[in-house]
Write a protein that holds these residues in place. Sequence first.
Motif, PDB file in Angstrom:
ATOM      1  N   UNK A   1      -4.067  -2.647 -11.730  1.00 12.28           N
ATOM      2  CA  UNK A   1      -3.348  -2.547 -13.001  1.00 12.28           C
ATOM      3  C   UNK A   1      -2.079  -1.708 -12.904  1.00 12.28           C
ATOM      4  N   UNK A   2      -1.716  -1.253 -11.698  1.00  9.99           N
ATOM      5  CA  UNK A   2      -0.412  -0.625 -11.519  1.00  9.99           C
ATOM      6  C   UNK A   2      -0.387   0.828 -11.106  1.00  9.99           C
ATOM      7  N   UNK A   3      -1.514   1.430 -10.760  1.00 11.34           N
ATOM      8  CA  UNK A   3      -1.525   2.840 -10.355  1.00 11.34           C
ATOM      9  C   UNK A   3      -0.604   3.074  -9.160  1.00 11.34           C
ATOM     10  N   UNK A   4       0.124   4.181  -9.196  1.00 12.29           N
ATOM     11  CA  UNK A   4       0.913   4.609  -8.031  1.00 12.29           C
ATOM     12  C   UNK A   4       0.348   5.893  -7.436  1.00 12.29           C
ATOM     13  N   UNK A   5      -0.591   6.529  -8.144  1.00 13.90           N
ATOM     14  CA  UNK A   5      -1.320   7.683  -7.619  1.00 13.90           C
ATOM     15  C   UNK A   5      -2.791   7.508  -7.975  1.00 13.90           C
ATOM     16  N   UNK A   6      -3.659   7.730  -7.004  1.00 13.81           N
ATOM     17  CA  UNK A   6      -5.096   7.736  -7.281  1.00 13.81           C
ATOM     18  C   UNK A   6      -5.636   9.104  -6.892  1.00 13.81           C
ATOM     19  N   UNK A   7      -6.574   9.618  -7.693  1.00 14.41           N
ATOM     20  CA  UNK A   7      -7.104  10.975  -7.508  1.00 14.41           C
ATOM     21  C   UNK A   7      -8.550  10.860  -7.029  1.00 14.41           C
ATOM     22  N   UNK A   8      -8.763  11.141  -5.767  1.00 19.47           N
ATOM     23  CA  UNK A   8     -10.075  10.914  -5.150  1.00 19.47           C
ATOM     24  C   UNK A   8     -10.616  12.210  -4.559  1.00 19.47           C
ATOM     25  N   UNK A   9     -11.821  12.589  -4.967  1.00 17.71           N
ATOM     26  CA  UNK A   9     -12.433  13.801  -4.444  1.00 17.71           C
ATOM     27  C   UNK A   9     -13.742  13.544  -3.737  1.00 17.71           C
ATOM     28  N   UNK A  10     -14.723  13.045  -4.475  1.00 19.91           N
ATOM     29  CA  UNK A  10     -16.084  12.872  -3.955  1.00 19.91           C
ATOM     30  C   UNK A  10     -16.121  12.023  -2.688  1.00 19.91           C
ATOM     31  N   UNK A  11     -15.375  10.938  -2.657  1.00 20.85           N
ATOM     32  CA  UNK A  11     -15.414  10.035  -1.513  1.00 20.85           C
ATOM     33  C   UNK A  11     -14.753  10.635  -0.272  1.00 20.85           C
ATOM     34  N   UNK A  12     -14.032  11.745  -0.445  1.00 20.81           N
ATOM     35  CA  UNK A  12     -13.406  12.421   0.696  1.00 20.81           C
ATOM     36  C   UNK A  12     -14.211  13.645   1.119  1.00 20.81           C
ATOM     37  N   UNK A  13     -14.519  14.487   0.145  1.00 19.43           N
ATOM     38  CA  UNK A  13     -15.131  15.791   0.443  1.00 19.43           C
ATOM     39  C   UNK A  13     -16.632  15.866   0.143  1.00 19.43           C
ATOM     40  N   UNK A  14     -17.192  14.832  -0.444  1.00 13.23           N
ATOM     41  CA  UNK A  14     -18.608  14.879  -0.816  1.00 13.23           C
ATOM     42  C   UNK A  14     -18.788  15.404  -2.219  1.00 13.23           C
ATOM     43  N   UNK A  15     -20.036  15.473  -2.648  1.00 15.55           N
ATOM     44  CA  UNK A  15     -20.352  15.922  -4.002  1.00 15.55           C
ATOM     45  C   UNK A  15     -19.910  17.371  -4.224  1.00 15.55           C
TER      46      UNK A  15
ATOM     47  N   UNK B   1       0.802  -1.226   0.000  1.00 15.34           N
ATOM     48  CA  UNK B   1       0.000   0.000   0.000  1.00 15.34           C
ATOM     49  C   UNK B   1       0.837   1.279   0.000  1.00 15.34           C
ATOM     50  N   UNK B   2       2.068   1.178   0.481  1.00 16.66           N
ATOM     51  CA  UNK B   2       2.944   2.348   0.494  1.00 16.66           C
ATOM     52  C   UNK B   2       3.315   2.803  -0.912  1.00 16.66           C
ATOM     53  N   UNK B   3       3.083   1.932  -1.897  1.00 19.40           N
ATOM     54  CA  UNK B   3       3.398   2.280  -3.292  1.00 19.40           C
ATOM     55  C   UNK B   3       2.350   3.197  -3.915  1.00 19.40           C
ATOM     56  N   UNK B   4       1.216   3.381  -3.249  1.00 19.45           N
ATOM     57  CA  UNK B   4       0.105   4.132  -3.836  1.00 19.45           C
ATOM     58  C   UNK B   4      -0.127   5.425  -3.056  1.00 19.45           C
ATOM     59  N   UNK B   5       0.012   6.549  -3.738  1.00 21.87           N
ATOM     60  CA  UNK B   5      -0.175   7.865  -3.136  1.00 21.87           C
ATOM     61  C   UNK B   5      -1.598   8.348  -3.383  1.00 21.87           C
ATOM     62  N   UNK B   6      -2.259   8.788  -2.322  1.00 22.53           N
ATOM     63  CA  UNK B   6      -3.597   9.343  -2.438  1.00 22.53           C
ATOM     64  C   UNK B   6      -3.516  10.852  -2.656  1.00 22.53           C
ATOM     65  N   UNK B   7      -4.067  11.308  -3.781  1.00 24.57           N
ATOM     66  CA  UNK B   7      -4.183  12.738  -4.050  1.00 24.57           C
ATOM     67  C   UNK B   7      -5.645  13.121  -3.808  1.00 24.57           C
TER      68      UNK B   7
ATOM     69  N   UNK C   1      -1.395  15.756   0.149  1.00 21.53           N
ATOM     70  CA  UNK C   1      -1.378  15.910  -1.313  1.00 21.53           C
ATOM     71  C   UNK C   1      -2.776  16.278  -1.795  1.00 21.53           C
ATOM     72  N   UNK C   2      -2.868  17.409  -2.511  1.00 21.21           N
ATOM     73  CA  UNK C   2      -4.167  17.915  -2.952  1.00 21.21           C
ATOM     74  C   UNK C   2      -4.136  18.262  -4.432  1.00 21.21           C
TER      75      UNK C   2
END
Length: 234
Positions: free
Chosen positions: A216-230, A28-34, A55-56
């Motif tokens: 499939x190999x992502x090292x960065x995932x970009x997540x907004x809605x699931x953190x901050x809402x719609x 899991x340390x290989x994947x950065x959450x933005x 990371x934003x």
Amino acid sequence: MSEQNIAKNLKSIQQRIKEACESCGRDPEEVLLVAVSKTKPNEDILEAVQAGQLHFGENRMKDLEDKMLEIANPDISWHFIGNIQTNKIKYIAERVNWIHSVEKAKYLKEIEKRAGKANRVVNALIQVNISDEQQKGGCKPGDLAGILEKAQNYEHVKVKGLMGMARFVDDPEEVRSEFKLLKELFDSHQEYNKGSVELKHLSMGMTNDMEVAIEEGATMVRVGTAIFGERNYG
């Protein structure tokens, strides 16, 4: 959104990342959450920082410029993930850490120029159009090699990997082939690692499809809605 909810949501996303990595034998340390904070108020970002998120991602240059000025936290890494406007790169070059959406060699040239004036180094990702949708940004897969070749001799912009956006679908399995394509391009272009090009990262996957992207190999995932809402707009 309350601080308690944002902290809870961040923990939930990190758990999803952990489980996705465990399912495919990755660390899991290989994947950065933005955390995609576009359209969200500074208060939400500061609450996420309190919960340990640093990371934003923003998709509008003016919004990013404003937030970087207003939130004076040197520990934050700012990611620009939207459509690039060449004439506005100068406004973010003094502070932005990552630019995910480089689809043309001319953008790298402008980032080099502006980051050079600020005496800094900006990390860049080449965006590839993996969904074959005209409205999505990104270079054609066949143009990637030429862009990487032109990037090798820069001093103030470093190409650190690739970025892609899959189609928006209800079933993430439908876009697995698109993430697979980006990983194949990533692997097949390692020969261009020279000078300012060091392909190490794959930025792909969002709230609804991040597990498939990680598999499939992502090292960065970009997540907004699931953190901050719609979002309200944008």
